[in-house]
Write a protein that holds these residues in place. Structure first.
Motif, mmCIF file in Angstrom:
data_model
loop_
_atom_site.group_PDB
_atom_site.id
_atom_site.type_symbol
_atom_site.label_atom_id
_atom_site.label_comp_id
_atom_site.label_asym_id
_atom_site.label_seq_id
_atom_site.Cartn_x
_atom_site.Cartn_y
_atom_site.Cartn_z
ATOM 1 N N PRO A 46 -27.246 86.569 -64.560
ATOM 2 C CA PRO A 46 -28.489 86.599 -63.883
ATOM 3 C C PRO A 46 -28.629 85.283 -63.032
ATOM 4 O O PRO A 46 -29.322 85.273 -61.917
ATOM 5 N N ALA A 47 -28.104 84.227 -63.337
ATOM 6 C CA ALA A 47 -28.084 82.961 -62.735
ATOM 7 C C ALA A 47 -27.221 83.026 -61.145
ATOM 8 O O ALA A 47 -27.639 82.449 -60.418
ATOM 9 N N ALA A 48 -26.220 83.763 -61.524
ATOM 10 C CA ALA A 48 -25.307 83.926 -60.434
ATOM 11 C C ALA A 48 -26.273 84.753 -59.334
ATOM 12 O O ALA A 48 -26.067 84.464 -58.283
ATOM 13 N N ALA A 49 -26.711 85.911 -59.745
ATOM 14 C CA ALA A 49 -27.289 86.794 -59.000
ATOM 15 C C ALA A 49 -28.431 86.189 -58.034
ATOM 16 O O ALA A 49 -28.766 86.265 -56.995
ATOM 17 N N ARG A 50 -29.052 85.189 -58.694
ATOM 18 C CA ARG A 50 -30.157 84.261 -58.347
ATOM 19 C C ARG A 50 -29.648 83.512 -57.228
ATOM 20 O O ARG A 50 -30.566 83.199 -56.104
ATOM 21 N N LYS A 51 -28.384 83.112 -57.067
ATOM 22 C CA LYS A 51 -27.861 82.118 -55.927
ATOM 23 C C LYS A 51 -27.406 83.089 -54.751
ATOM 24 O O LYS A 51 -27.075 82.321 -53.838
ATOM 25 N N LEU A 52 -27.527 84.320 -54.786
ATOM 26 C CA LEU A 52 -26.755 85.185 -53.512
ATOM 27 C C LEU A 52 -27.773 85.127 -52.549
ATOM 28 O O LEU A 52 -28.967 85.244 -52.594
ATOM 29 N N ASP A 53 -27.263 84.844 -51.380
ATOM 30 C CA ASP A 53 -28.053 85.166 -50.245
ATOM 31 C C ASP A 53 -27.944 86.647 -49.765
ATOM 32 O O ASP A 53 -29.138 86.832 -49.095
ATOM 33 N N GLU A 54 -27.043 87.211 -49.765
ATOM 34 C CA GLU A 54 -26.766 88.615 -49.189
ATOM 35 C C GLU A 54 -25.749 89.309 -50.125
ATOM 36 O O GLU A 54 -24.928 88.690 -50.620
ATOM 37 N N VAL A 55 -26.051 90.631 -50.154
ATOM 38 C CA VAL A 55 -24.773 91.324 -50.878
ATOM 39 C C VAL A 55 -24.435 92.352 -50.036
ATOM 40 O O VAL A 55 -25.285 93.277 -49.428
ATOM 41 N N LYS A 56 -23.181 92.526 -50.072
ATOM 42 C CA LYS A 56 -22.733 93.585 -49.044
ATOM 43 C C LYS A 56 -22.364 94.836 -49.824
ATOM 44 O O LYS A 56 -21.900 94.859 -51.020
ATOM 45 N N LEU A 57 -22.695 96.069 -49.350
ATOM 46 C CA LEU A 57 -22.939 97.238 -50.084
ATOM 47 C C LEU A 57 -21.650 97.692 -50.659
ATOM 48 O O LEU A 57 -21.402 98.105 -51.481
ATOM 49 N N PRO A 58 -20.540 97.660 -49.781
ATOM 50 C CA PRO A 58 -19.204 98.015 -50.277
ATOM 51 C C PRO A 58 -18.839 97.234 -51.326
ATOM 52 O O PRO A 58 -18.217 97.585 -52.336
ATOM 53 N N TRP A 59 -18.964 95.740 -51.440
ATOM 54 C CA TRP A 59 -18.592 94.999 -52.514
ATOM 55 C C TRP A 59 -19.460 95.396 -53.758
ATOM 56 O O TRP A 59 -19.035 95.711 -54.874
ATOM 57 N N LEU A 60 -20.635 95.739 -53.658
ATOM 58 C CA LEU A 60 -21.346 96.249 -54.923
ATOM 59 C C LEU A 60 -20.890 97.229 -55.381
ATOM 60 O O LEU A 60 -20.871 97.953 -56.420
ATOM 61 N N TRP A 61 -20.544 98.438 -54.553
ATOM 62 C CA TRP A 61 -20.054 99.816 -55.105
ATOM 63 C C TRP A 61 -18.952 99.415 -55.585
ATOM 64 O O TRP A 61 -18.356 100.008 -56.672
ATOM 65 N N SER A 62 -17.811 98.713 -55.145
ATOM 66 C CA SER A 62 -16.604 98.423 -55.700
ATOM 67 C C SER A 62 -16.988 97.710 -56.982
ATOM 68 O O SER A 62 -16.070 98.237 -57.911
ATOM 69 N N LEU A 63 -17.803 96.838 -57.192
ATOM 70 C CA LEU A 63 -17.972 96.173 -58.440
ATOM 71 C C LEU A 63 -18.733 97.058 -59.426
ATOM 72 O O LEU A 63 -18.102 97.360 -60.756
ATOM 73 N N ALA A 64 -19.278 98.239 -58.956
ATOM 74 C CA ALA A 64 -19.813 99.306 -59.949
ATOM 75 C C ALA A 64 -18.856 100.179 -60.410
ATOM 76 O O ALA A 64 -18.960 100.520 -61.639
ATOM 77 N N ARG A 65 -17.612 100.518 -59.674
ATOM 78 C CA ARG A 65 -16.381 101.021 -59.911
ATOM 79 C C ARG A 65 -15.908 100.342 -61.014
ATOM 80 O O ARG A 65 -15.525 101.092 -61.973
ATOM 81 N N ALA A 66 -15.720 99.101 -60.983
ATOM 82 C CA ALA A 66 -14.775 98.476 -61.691
ATOM 83 C C ALA A 66 -15.565 98.138 -62.973
ATOM 84 O O ALA A 66 -15.033 97.827 -64.140
ATOM 85 N N GLU A 67 -16.767 97.434 -62.896
ATOM 86 C CA GLU A 67 -17.378 96.922 -63.880
ATOM 87 C C GLU A 67 -19.021 97.118 -63.851
ATOM 88 O O GLU A 67 -19.854 96.496 -63.357
ATOM 89 N N PRO A 68 -19.146 98.716 -64.433
ATOM 90 C CA PRO A 68 -20.645 99.113 -64.314
ATOM 91 C C PRO A 68 -21.532 98.352 -64.926
ATOM 92 O O PRO A 68 -22.734 98.059 -64.582
ATOM 93 N N ARG A 69 -21.369 97.729 -66.193
ATOM 94 C CA ARG A 69 -22.287 96.763 -66.955
ATOM 95 C C ARG A 69 -22.664 95.670 -66.260
ATOM 96 O O ARG A 69 -24.004 95.363 -66.170
ATOM 97 N N LEU A 70 -21.498 95.056 -65.545
ATOM 98 C CA LEU A 70 -21.802 93.751 -65.035
ATOM 99 C C LEU A 70 -22.494 94.157 -63.883
ATOM 100 O O LEU A 70 -23.869 93.296 -63.344
ATOM 101 N N THR A 71 -22.142 95.104 -63.002
ATOM 102 C CA THR A 71 -23.085 95.374 -61.739
ATOM 103 C C THR A 71 -24.705 95.794 -61.984
ATOM 104 O O THR A 71 -25.430 95.255 -61.240
ATOM 105 N N VAL A 72 -25.014 96.391 -62.972
ATOM 106 C CA VAL A 72 -26.245 96.785 -63.326
ATOM 107 C C VAL A 72 -26.992 95.385 -63.916
ATOM 108 O O VAL A 72 -28.228 95.165 -63.361
ATOM 109 N N ARG A 73 -26.052 94.630 -64.601
ATOM 110 C CA ARG A 73 -27.053 93.333 -64.868
ATOM 111 C C ARG A 73 -27.092 92.477 -63.704
ATOM 112 O O ARG A 73 -28.172 91.617 -63.537
#
Length: 90
Positions: A46-73
């Motif tokens: 949660p603290a890390a997410a609040r510091k992000l200025d932008e999120v690139k969709l390919p990175w988010l999809w890649s994270l979702a495939r590798a770490e679904p729980r972390l991606t949702v959080r």
């Protein structure tokens, strides 16, 4: 330090409770406390997410495939922002 580059990330202390088992040549890990590391990541997401200025969709999809729980959080705590399309070059 004024000239130090901006660094993003999280460092785990892989001693004591998260002590890894290194390979013979010590260039990789045979095992480590994966569950403990995942729990720490879920805690700080949660603290890390609040510091992000932008999120690139390919990175988010890649994270979702590798770490679904972390991606949702992470996604649950993103500030209102625009998701950067995969077509954008930046």
């Amino acid at each position: 330090m004024e000239d130090a580059p901006k660094v993003q990330g999280y460092v785990f202390n892989l001693q004591a409770r998260h002590r890894p088992e290194p390979s013979v040549n010590r260039n990789s890990l045979i095992s480590y406390d994966e569950e403990g590391v995942e729990e720490e990541l879920l805690t700080v997401a949660p603290a890390a997410a609040r510091k992000l200025d932008e999120v690139k969709l390919p990175w988010l999809w890649s994270l979702a495939r590798a770490e679904p729980r972390l991606t949702v959080r992470l996604f649950d705590h993103l500030p209102l922002m625009r998701l950067v399309s995969w077509t954008r070059n930046s």
